[in-house]
Design a protein around this motif. Sequence first.
Motif, PDB file in Angstrom:
ATOM      1  N   LYS A   8      27.019  48.777  41.082  1.00  0.00           N
ATOM      2  CA  LYS A   8      28.252  48.030  41.311  1.00  0.00           C
ATOM      3  C   LYS A   8      28.682  48.303  42.746  1.00  0.00           C
ATOM      4  N   ASN A  84      33.172  40.280  34.799  1.00  0.00           N
ATOM      5  CA  ASN A  84      33.434  40.630  36.191  1.00  0.00           C
ATOM      6  C   ASN A  84      33.174  39.404  37.057  1.00  0.00           C
ATOM      7  N   THR A  86      32.030  38.291  40.424  1.00  0.00           N
ATOM      8  CA  THR A  86      31.221  38.927  41.460  1.00  0.00           C
ATOM      9  C   THR A  86      30.493  37.861  42.275  1.00  0.00           C
ATOM     10  N   ASP A 100      31.565  43.280  43.413  1.00  0.00           N
ATOM     11  CA  ASP A 100      32.764  43.033  42.615  1.00  0.00           C
ATOM     12  C   ASP A 100      33.863  42.422  43.482  1.00  0.00           C
ATOM     13  N   ASP A 104      38.832  40.003  37.115  1.00  0.00           N
ATOM     14  CA  ASP A 104      38.116  40.245  35.862  1.00  0.00           C
ATOM     15  C   ASP A 104      38.773  39.463  34.739  1.00  0.00           C
TER      16      ASP A 104
END
Length: 170
Positions: A8, A84, A86, A100, A104
């Motif tokens: 991440k 998420n 992203t 990220d 969310d």
Amino acid sequence: MRFFTIIKRDAASQETFRYNGVLRQQTADFLCIDATFELADRDLGYIQLRRGDYFREWFYFGRWYNIFRVGDAHSGALKGWYCNITRPPILDGEQIMADDLCLDMFVYPDGRALLLDEDEFAQLEIDPDEQAAARRAVAELRRMIARRQPPFDEINATIPGRGGSPAPAH
């Protein structure tokens, strides 16, 4: 068994966290990983994560989100899906990296969806095209939820007291 390292990263592409998982499925469109939550128990307010909770994680190539199905460590019951927002993931050998973008969504088993961290997203210094792509990703997730498209095909079909009406996606 084929193992992957999931990395991440933040919006500046700097690593913030890494963990391991086992490849479940790989297609031209996505990579699906099974992983176990190994951190200390956490109460996020909308879900409690416990050490040993089971995650099935989809990383979609070319899409601006990933989706984690969260199962209870003890009962196996579905707790919900953590989505998420992203940048599209990068696959490098047996590593998958995702940047990220703070935004969310958590989806409950009955289909209710909670959009999270909008303030953090608004503070990110990303270009307008990336902001728009992130917002389109949220809209796409909402459509998938409403249509019960995989992996949201486990959403309960009805909400008690609604006479069989589908659960709304907020």
